[in-house]
Design a protein around this motif. Sequence first.
Motif, PDB file in Angstrom:
ATOM      1  N   VAL A   1       0.811  -1.211   0.000  1.00 25.31           N
ATOM      2  CA  VAL A   1       0.000   0.000   0.000  1.00 25.31           C
ATOM      3  C   VAL A   1       0.849   1.268   0.000  1.00 25.31           C
ATOM      4  O   VAL A   1       0.508   2.246  -0.663  1.00 25.31           O
ATOM      5  CB  VAL A   1      -0.962  -0.007   1.215  1.00 25.31           C
ATOM      6  CG1 VAL A   1      -1.709   1.301   1.339  1.00 25.31           C
ATOM      7  CG2 VAL A   1      -1.941  -1.165   1.105  1.00 25.31           C
ATOM      8  N   GLY A   2       1.961   1.259   0.731  1.00 28.09           N
ATOM      9  CA  GLY A   2       2.736   2.485   0.896  1.00 28.09           C
ATOM     10  C   GLY A   2       4.228   2.359   0.698  1.00 28.09           C
ATOM     11  O   GLY A   2       4.984   3.194   1.204  1.00 28.09           O
ATOM     12  N   GLY A   3       4.673   1.316   0.028  1.00 33.84           N
ATOM     13  CA  GLY A   3       6.100   1.149  -0.217  1.00 33.84           C
ATOM     14  C   GLY A   3       6.871   0.820   1.049  1.00 33.84           C
ATOM     15  O   GLY A   3       6.303   0.330   2.034  1.00 33.84           O
ATOM     16  N   ILE A   4       8.154   1.103   1.023  1.00 34.15           N
ATOM     17  CA  ILE A   4       9.009   0.773   2.175  1.00 34.15           C
ATOM     18  C   ILE A   4       8.549   1.515   3.425  1.00 34.15           C
ATOM     19  O   ILE A   4       8.460   0.932   4.506  1.00 34.15           O
ATOM     20  CB  ILE A   4      10.492   1.088   1.856  1.00 34.15           C
ATOM     21  CG1 ILE A   4      10.992   0.111   0.795  1.00 34.15           C
ATOM     22  CG2 ILE A   4      11.348   1.007   3.110  1.00 34.15           C
ATOM     23  CD1 ILE A   4      12.380   0.401   0.277  1.00 34.15           C
ATOM     24  N   LEU A   5       8.226   2.796   3.280  1.00 37.06           N
ATOM     25  CA  LEU A   5       7.746   3.557   4.437  1.00 37.06           C
ATOM     26  C   LEU A   5       6.430   2.979   4.960  1.00 37.06           C
ATOM     27  O   LEU A   5       6.231   2.887   6.176  1.00 37.06           O
ATOM     28  CB  LEU A   5       7.585   5.039   4.067  1.00 37.06           C
ATOM     29  CG  LEU A   5       7.298   5.989   5.217  1.00 37.06           C
ATOM     30  CD1 LEU A   5       8.368   5.887   6.310  1.00 37.06           C
ATOM     31  CD2 LEU A   5       7.212   7.430   4.704  1.00 37.06           C
ATOM     32  N   GLY A   6       5.572   2.540   4.071  1.00 34.43           N
ATOM     33  CA  GLY A   6       4.317   1.907   4.478  1.00 34.43           C
ATOM     34  C   GLY A   6       4.558   0.631   5.266  1.00 34.43           C
ATOM     35  O   GLY A   6       3.870   0.360   6.257  1.00 34.43           O
ATOM     36  N   SER A   7       5.539  -0.161   4.844  1.00 27.42           N
ATOM     37  CA  SER A   7       5.836  -1.404   5.573  1.00 27.42           C
ATOM     38  C   SER A   7       6.384  -1.099   6.962  1.00 27.42           C
ATOM     39  O   SER A   7       6.048  -1.773   7.929  1.00 27.42           O
ATOM     40  CB  SER A   7       6.792  -2.296   4.786  1.00 27.42           C
ATOM     41  OG  SER A   7       8.060  -1.716   4.681  1.00 27.42           O
ATOM     42  N   ILE A   8       7.199  -0.059   7.069  1.00 28.02           N
ATOM     43  CA  ILE A   8       7.739   0.328   8.378  1.00 28.02           C
ATOM     44  C   ILE A   8       6.624   0.823   9.292  1.00 28.02           C
ATOM     45  O   ILE A   8       6.522   0.410  10.451  1.00 28.02           O
ATOM     46  CB  ILE A   8       8.842   1.394   8.209  1.00 28.02           C
ATOM     47  CG1 ILE A   8      10.064   0.785   7.517  1.00 28.02           C
ATOM     48  CG2 ILE A   8       9.220   2.012   9.552  1.00 28.02           C
ATOM     49  CD1 ILE A   8      11.088   1.802   7.041  1.00 28.02           C
TER      50      ILE A   8
END
Length: 181
Positions: A71-78
Amino acid sequence: MGILLKLYLAFLKVGTFGFGGGYAMLPLIQKEIVTNNQWISQSEFIDIIGISQMTPGPIAINSATFVGYRVGGILGSIVATLGVVTTSFILVSLAYVFFNKFKESHILSSALSGMRPALIGLIISVFLSMGFEAYRDVNSIIIALIIGGLLYKTKIHPILIIVIAGVLGTIFYGLIPTLIA
């Protein structure tokens, strides 16, 4: 509301109200990511459960990381991963401080005893929900019966079970249809 905040709050809810860990959290995870927010499909949710079993770490963290990335890329996964662990981190920190004071508490012991049957009910609920999605045809039922029989009769390591299931899937869904066609 921004997507990162929405991800954080959805997985904060999972981490806060998903007592019992792993499988007991699945209904709440499913509701948040499939039903409420429609970030992934039911079929993709089942795939996440399978992948979570093959990768190290709890299901909730693996699903938060996967969905967050989707949903939100690397920042979303974090952000999603932080959301799912926030409450646990706070509770474990507090438990460490107060554990000796409350370890003999009859109220705490009684509350935990009351939660156990509910957790089993949650696990059964997810099993049924996933079962209706996963068991679509005769091949999937045959594979489930073979794997269930192996698990019941032997002490095969779970990793080997996953490999055997993959081989059976390749045979039943790839090799046999190719030979018949």
